[in-house]
Design a protein around this motif. Structure first.
Motif, PDB file in Angstrom:
ATOM      1  N   LYS A  50       0.843  -1.187   0.000  1.00  0.00           N
ATOM      2  CA  LYS A  50       0.000   0.000   0.000  1.00  0.00           C
ATOM      3  C   LYS A  50       0.882   1.241   0.000  1.00  0.00           C
ATOM      4  CE  LYS A  50      -4.208   1.627   2.241  1.00  0.00           C
ATOM      5  NZ  LYS A  50      -5.169   1.399   3.344  1.00  0.00           N
ATOM      6  N   PRO A  51       0.708   2.181  -0.949  1.00  0.00           N
ATOM      7  CA  PRO A  51       1.585   3.350  -1.002  1.00  0.00           C
ATOM      8  C   PRO A  51       1.449   4.206   0.253  1.00  0.00           C
ATOM      9  CG  PRO A  51      -0.273   3.607  -2.503  1.00  0.00           C
ATOM     10  CD  PRO A  51      -0.313   2.203  -2.023  1.00  0.00           C
ATOM     11  N   THR A  52       2.548   4.835   0.661  1.00  0.00           N
ATOM     12  CA  THR A  52       2.551   5.687   1.845  1.00  0.00           C
ATOM     13  C   THR A  52       2.160   7.117   1.493  1.00  0.00           C
ATOM     14  OG1 THR A  52       4.912   6.096   1.525  1.00  0.00           O
ATOM     15  CG2 THR A  52       4.290   4.289   2.999  1.00  0.00           C
ATOM     16  N   ALA A  53       2.135   7.440   0.203  1.00  0.00           N
ATOM     17  CA  ALA A  53       1.666   8.739  -0.260  1.00  0.00           C
ATOM     18  C   ALA A  53       0.714   8.498  -1.429  1.00  0.00           C
ATOM     19  CB  ALA A  53       2.849   9.602  -0.706  1.00  0.00           C
ATOM     20  N   TRP A  54      -0.088   9.485  -1.737  1.00  0.00           N
ATOM     21  CA  TRP A  54      -1.057   9.334  -2.819  1.00  0.00           C
ATOM     22  C   TRP A  54      -0.345   8.961  -4.112  1.00  0.00           C
ATOM     23  CZ3 TRP A  54      -6.377   9.615  -2.695  1.00  0.00           C
ATOM     24  CH2 TRP A  54      -7.018   9.558  -3.924  1.00  0.00           C
ATOM     25  N   SER A  55      -0.808   7.886  -4.747  1.00  0.00           N
ATOM     26  CA  SER A  55      -0.165   7.393  -5.965  1.00  0.00           C
ATOM     27  C   SER A  55      -1.019   7.709  -7.190  1.00  0.00           C
ATOM     28  CB  SER A  55       0.025   5.875  -5.868  1.00  0.00           C
ATOM     29  OG  SER A  55       0.378   5.341  -7.129  1.00  0.00           O
ATOM     30  N   SER A  56      -0.389   8.239  -8.230  1.00  0.00           N
ATOM     31  CA  SER A  56      -1.091   8.542  -9.481  1.00  0.00           C
ATOM     32  C   SER A  56      -0.942   7.411 -10.493  1.00  0.00           C
ATOM     33  CB  SER A  56      -0.582   9.850 -10.082  1.00  0.00           C
ATOM     34  OG  SER A  56       0.812   9.767 -10.347  1.00  0.00           O
ATOM     35  N   ALA A  57      -0.496   6.240 -10.037  1.00  0.00           N
ATOM     36  CA  ALA A  57      -0.424   5.080 -10.929  1.00  0.00           C
ATOM     37  C   ALA A  57      -1.826   4.681 -11.378  1.00  0.00           C
ATOM     38  CB  ALA A  57       0.255   3.912 -10.219  1.00  0.00           C
ATOM     39  N   ALA A  58      -1.911   4.144 -12.589  1.00  0.00           N
ATOM     40  CA  ALA A  58      -3.198   3.697 -13.116  1.00  0.00           C
ATOM     41  C   ALA A  58      -3.680   2.474 -12.351  1.00  0.00           C
ATOM     42  CB  ALA A  58      -3.066   3.364 -14.600  1.00  0.00           C
ATOM     43  N   ALA A  59      -4.962   2.485 -12.000  1.00  0.00           N
ATOM     44  CA  ALA A  59      -5.547   1.387 -11.239  1.00  0.00           C
ATOM     45  C   ALA A  59      -6.931   1.068 -11.788  1.00  0.00           C
ATOM     46  CB  ALA A  59      -5.644   1.754  -9.766  1.00  0.00           C
ATOM     47  N   ILE A 149     -14.331  -1.309  -1.185  1.00  0.00           N
ATOM     48  CA  ILE A 149     -13.903  -0.766  -2.472  1.00  0.00           C
ATOM     49  C   ILE A 149     -12.384  -0.821  -2.534  1.00  0.00           C
ATOM     50  CG2 ILE A 149     -13.905   1.257  -3.989  1.00  0.00           C
ATOM     51  CD1 ILE A 149     -16.403   2.223  -2.451  1.00  0.00           C
ATOM     52  N   HIS A 150     -11.840  -1.215  -3.686  1.00  0.00           N
ATOM     53  CA  HIS A 150     -10.389  -1.373  -3.823  1.00  0.00           C
ATOM     54  C   HIS A 150      -9.923  -0.793  -5.155  1.00  0.00           C
ATOM     55  CE1 HIS A 150     -10.431  -4.239  -0.430  1.00  0.00           C
ATOM     56  NE2 HIS A 150     -11.621  -4.540  -0.920  1.00  0.00           N
ATOM     57  N   ARG A 151      -8.813  -0.045  -5.102  1.00  0.00           N
ATOM     58  CA  ARG A 151      -8.145   0.439  -6.311  1.00  0.00           C
ATOM     59  C   ARG A 151      -6.903  -0.435  -6.495  1.00  0.00           C
ATOM     60  NH1 ARG A 151      -8.699   6.862  -6.590  1.00  0.00           N
ATOM     61  NH2 ARG A 151     -10.325   7.250  -5.057  1.00  0.00           N
ATOM     62  N   VAL A 152      -6.908  -1.265  -7.508  1.00  0.00           N
ATOM     63  CA  VAL A 152      -5.818  -2.223  -7.722  1.00  0.00           C
ATOM     64  C   VAL A 152      -4.999  -1.776  -8.926  1.00  0.00           C
ATOM     65  CG1 VAL A 152      -5.220  -4.639  -8.126  1.00  0.00           C
ATOM     66  CG2 VAL A 152      -7.253  -4.066  -6.770  1.00  0.00           C
ATOM     67  N   ARG A 153      -3.712  -1.599  -8.713  1.00  0.00           N
ATOM     68  CA  ARG A 153      -2.824  -1.110  -9.771  1.00  0.00           C
ATOM     69  C   ARG A 153      -2.913  -1.985 -11.010  1.00  0.00           C
ATOM     70  NH1 ARG A 153       3.271   0.886  -8.479  1.00  0.00           N
ATOM     71  NH2 ARG A 153       2.063   2.052  -6.934  1.00  0.00           N
ATOM     72  N   VAL A 154      -3.015  -1.349 -12.182  1.00  0.00           N
ATOM     73  CA  VAL A 154      -3.106  -2.075 -13.454  1.00  0.00           C
ATOM     74  C   VAL A 154      -1.944  -3.045 -13.595  1.00  0.00           C
ATOM     75  CG1 VAL A 154      -2.940  -1.819 -15.962  1.00  0.00           C
ATOM     76  CG2 VAL A 154      -4.473  -0.333 -14.654  1.00  0.00           C
ATOM     77  N   GLN A 155      -0.764  -2.647 -13.152  1.00  0.00           N
ATOM     78  CA  GLN A 155       0.422  -3.482 -13.298  1.00  0.00           C
ATOM     79  C   GLN A 155       0.247  -4.838 -12.626  1.00  0.00           C
ATOM     80  OE1 GLN A 155       2.652  -2.031 -15.328  1.00  0.00           O
ATOM     81  NE2 GLN A 155       3.632  -4.049 -15.461  1.00  0.00           N
TER      82      GLN A 155
END
Length: 219
Positions: A50-59, A149-155
């Motif tokens: 889980k990122p420690t800061a807001w992540s702008s990675a695609a999810a 609700i979950h935001r799961v990284r595309v990667q």
């Protein structure tokens, strides 16, 4: 993989040139929103950092179905439900996205469609690929339908061990699962995620309608 304008254009271009396969159906039709948005604080799942800061990675936005639901309680799913009379698949997917997780988007967010998938429970599901952009607003689960609700990284869906294919006694086709963290997602949701990965991200025409669902997902 960042959630940016080039990614949006690439996904939209691939969907526009994709030879879509639809399934005629006079009975139960449903639509799901396969939503691209920022990872944010990420998914709280075993095996996923889980990122420690807001992540702008695609999810991709996934939910756990409420345990009180009669059909498929507790299973991984994409926001969605029945297509009402007079609705298009895109309209139904956007309506359900708002009802289930509080995310309101208009028709300009729709990037395209993936193939229809016929479930063992008798539904024809149309996956609608939706661009939510930053979506920094707090998502709010409808407790009647959504447990979490979950935001799961595309990667995560690009892993080399995906998909997991398992023979099943009552079909010549294998059951498809998608690994996620230390666990996995079952078809039909897994099949839709796999086709999204192949068509929208990898740029490969891949069909998934023939894949089977595990026995527990057929009820």
């Amino acid at each position: 993989m960042q959630l940016d304008a080039p990614l949006r254009q690439r996904v939209q271009d691939r969907l526009q040139t994709f030879a879509l396969q639809t399934t005629p159906c006079a009975g139960h039709r449903a639509a799901v929103a396969l939503t691209l948005l920022e990872e944010g604080w990420g998914a709280d799942l075993a095996g996923l950092a889980k990122p420690t800061a807001w992540s702008s990675a695609a999810a991709v936005l996934l939910t756990r179905r409420a345990l009180t639901l009669r059909n498929h309680p507790g299973q991984w799913s994409l926001p969605g439900g029945r297509i009402e009379p007079g609705e298009s698949a895109a309209e139904a997917a956007l309506r359900e996205l708002h009802e289930e997780v509080g995310l309101r988007l208009d028709g300009s967010a729709v990037l395209g469609l993936l193939d229809d998938f016929v479930t063992r429970s008798g539904f024809v599901i149309t996956p609608v690929v939706v661009w939510a952009g930053p979506a920094r607003a707090t998502l709010v689960a409808d407790p009647a339908e959504v447990a979490s609700i979950h935001r799961v990284r595309v990667q995560e869906f690009m892993r080399e061990d995906a998909p997991l294919l398992e023979p099943i006694a009552d079909s010549p086709h294998p059951v498809l699962r998608m690994p996620m963290g230390d666990g996995w997602v079952a078809a039909p949701t897994a099949a839709l995620l796999y086709q999204f990965r192949e068509v929208c991200i990898a740029g490969r025409t891949t069909r998934v309608a023939h894949f089977e669902q595990p026995l527990f997902a057929r009820k």
